[in-house]
Design an enzyme around this catalytic site. Structure first.
Site, PDB file in Angstrom:
ATOM      1  N   GLU A 292      55.390  89.971 -61.200  1.00  0.00           N
ATOM      2  CA  GLU A 292      56.465  89.634 -60.267  1.00  0.00           C
ATOM      3  C   GLU A 292      57.819  90.032 -60.850  1.00  0.00           C
ATOM      4  OE1 GLU A 292      58.093  85.703 -57.829  1.00  0.00           O
ATOM      5  OE2 GLU A 292      57.234  85.466 -59.824  1.00  0.00           O
ATOM      6  N   LYS A 358      54.666  86.835 -50.295  1.00  0.00           N
ATOM      7  CA  LYS A 358      54.640  85.434 -50.740  1.00  0.00           C
ATOM      8  C   LYS A 358      54.923  84.499 -49.573  1.00  0.00           C
ATOM      9  CE  LYS A 358      56.485  82.482 -54.428  1.00  0.00           C
ATOM     10  NZ  LYS A 358      57.434  82.423 -55.558  1.00  0.00           N
ATOM     11  N   CYS A 412      53.470  83.669 -58.277  1.00  0.00           N
ATOM     12  CA  CYS A 412      54.187  82.596 -58.979  1.00  0.00           C
ATOM     13  C   CYS A 412      53.566  81.240 -58.678  1.00  0.00           C
ATOM     14  CB  CYS A 412      55.674  82.651 -58.620  1.00  0.00           C
ATOM     15  SG  CYS A 412      56.731  81.653 -59.695  1.00  0.00           S
TER      16      CYS A 412
END
Length: 536
Positions: A292, A358, A412
């Site tokens: 990321e 995401k 994440c």
């Protein structure tokens, strides 16, 4: 301990609030990677004893009165310690952000502590002053932990159950009951000292019985874990070779400092580096992974990047890169909405053949709740993007790429959401890219990594995790780390996922057994409360 019990029961006002705040902070030492487990057995009984002495109120104060303040103070102390590492992100920008850092941490901890305050107030409504009051508070606390993991997108960092996962053996029980089920267990055993003290007319053996039960539960957890580790066969896949790059890209905090050419140079160099004389570089690699924020710019600003990536990749290989993805109206070159924080799959032709956007965005990190209000105070989101970021579709997490098994893509902190990862039943392994460079020199990266490992145990799937500055590692389906890079090491790591195990009990039943347990706890609490209210 009798003195402590009597002090907690007789305290009131600011003295009681301070006592609970300190007790909660002590309990906070149990979070990963600290794991000071004895702190729970000292701290949680103080909550019980304080509720024993809490004043009975009427009207709205039954919900937001003394019992609420007891749970709120305990929770506030717990979350100040548990979340203190979030303050490291404020040092990136400095200035006004650094000045407000202490207040922001205190405010966040206070908001989350409201859940524990409500649990405390609800438990006090059914208080019995007998041994079953431990079940009552543990039940409502588990409900509160579930709620904070789901309400307003959820924030499930440092659930109480993680305190009981300090090693590979103790993690294994989450394959059966999940982390929320383990939260109920942790609450129950942590409160058992409240059944031993204060000393009364009961015999010592009777008073110590709850302690022996708690010890037996932990011993059983260890025994189950040892047996599962010793008797479960795990098999490394031979059809998927992966190279994880840990590039230490710090331009994520300010895109104006990003030099696309220099960054691509570094990523290409690390991707094809030789680790030893026998290393063939990318020759045998199926999936190359950049974490990321490894590309803190839109690829449209440096079109040559795709051509350079295509020249790097061997035939049949695919790059999975963490990069922003812009949205465009059909036939237009103008952005139609805020961008996505995405995983882009790029093939040997330099084409983006798949992507995942995401879906669980980080509050204040990737979007700013009540943006206009906070903007007036000079507060902005940490991740660059003046208009925030768009939420992706969680149903697209399952990625099927050419010549590789399907993977469940998680960016994440999306991997924190136990039981809510997406189409796990059809994935072969968990794939997590992250950027924890915001929290360097804190316990944050290690804590985040530990939470991710527990997801692997719950689902019975191996985990491949690529981080910008650490921790980059791979696990088997039992959550054991099989290969890793050191934090802040600029390097690449060659790994392979493992065959997934047959569906774990948790993967099959999710949290239905926990729901039954919580309903039983509520029913028992109501029954005992009513019986004790009946006149003799």
């Amino acid at each position: 301990m009798t003195w402590l019990a009597e002090t907690a029961m007789l305290s009131h006002g600011w003295r009681r609030f301070l006592l609970l705040l300190i007790a909660g902070a002590l309990a906070g030492l149990s979070v990963p990677p600290l794991f000071v487990l004895p702190a729970l057995f000292i701290a949680f009984p103080i909550w019980i004893w304080s509720l024993d002495g809490a004043e009975t109120t009427r009207g709205w104060r039954r919900l937001f009165g003394p019992a609420f303040s007891i749970g709120f103070a305990f929770g506030w102390g717990y979350f100040i310690v548990a979340f203190h590492w979030l303050g490291a992100a404020f040092f990136v920008d400095g200035g006004v952000m650094l000045a407000i850092m202490p207040f922001a941490i205190l405010a966040l901890a206070a908001m989350i502590a409201v859940f524990w305050g409500l649990a405390s107030a609800a438990a006090h409504l059914l208080w019995s002053h007998g041994p079953w009051r431990v079940v009552t508070l543990a039940t409502f606390l588990t409900i509160a932990e579930w709620a904070r993991g789901h309400v307003l997108t959820g924030f499930p960092f440092d659930l109480l159950g993680y305190a009981l996962t300090p090693n590979d053996e103790m993690m294994q029980i989450t394959s059966v009951i999940g982390i929320y089920g383990l939260t109920l267990v942790a609450a129950l055993i942590a409160m058992t000292p409240a059944l031993i003290w204060p000393a009364d007319e009961r015999s010592l053996s009777r008073r110590l019985l709850p302690f022996f039960i708690a010890v037996a539960v932990i011993a059983g957890q260890l025994g189950y874990g040892h047996n599962r580790l010793a008797n479960t066969v795990v098999t490394e896949r031979t059809d998927t070779a992966m190279r994880l790059v840990q590039p230490l890209v710090y331009e994520h905090a300010d895109w104006s400092n990003a030099d696309p050419v220099a960054l691509i140079d570094r990523l290409l160099m690390l991707s094809d580096m030789r680790m030893d004389p026998n290393d063939q570089g990318l020759a045998d690699i199926d999936l190359l992974v950049w974490p990321e924020s490894s590309l803190p710019f839109f690829l449209s600003t440096y079109p040559e990047a795709l051509a350079r990536i295509a020249r790097l990749l061997p035939e049949g290989a695919t790059l999975l890169a963490g990069a922003p993805r812009q949205q465009y109206e059909p036939g237009s070159t103008l952005a139609s909405a805020p961008p996505f924080n995405a995983i882009l799959a790029i093939d040997t032709n330099g084409e983006v053949i798949a992507s995942y956007d995401k879906s669980h965005l980080v509050p204040f990190g990737e979007f700013l709740p009540f943006g206009p209000f906070f903007a007036q105070l000079g507060i902005k989101q940490f991740v660059p993007g003046a208009e925030g970021w768009s939420h992706g579709d969680a149903r697209r997490r399952l990625m099927s790429l050419p010549n590789t098994p399907s993977l469940l893509a998680l960016i994440c902190y999306e991997i924190l959401f136990s039981g809510d990862l997406g189409d796990a039943a059809n994935a072969q392994f968990l794939f997590n890219i992250t950027n924890d460079a915001w929290f360097e020199a804190s316990i944050g990266p290690a804590q985040h990594a530990h939470h991710a490992r527990v997801r692997a145990v719950e689902e019975g799937m191996s985990l491949i995790r690529a981080a910008n500055s650490g921790l980059t590692f791979a696990t088997d389906p039992l959550g054991r780390v099989t290969a890793q890079l050191a934090p802040l090491q600029m390097a690449a790591l060659d790994v392979s996922p493992y065959e997934r195990l047959p569906a774990t009990p948790f993967a099959q039943l999710r949290y239905w057994p926990l729901l039954v347990a919580l309903l039983l706890g509520l029913g028992l609490s109501v029954l005992v409360h009513r019986r004790r209210k009946q006149p003799l």
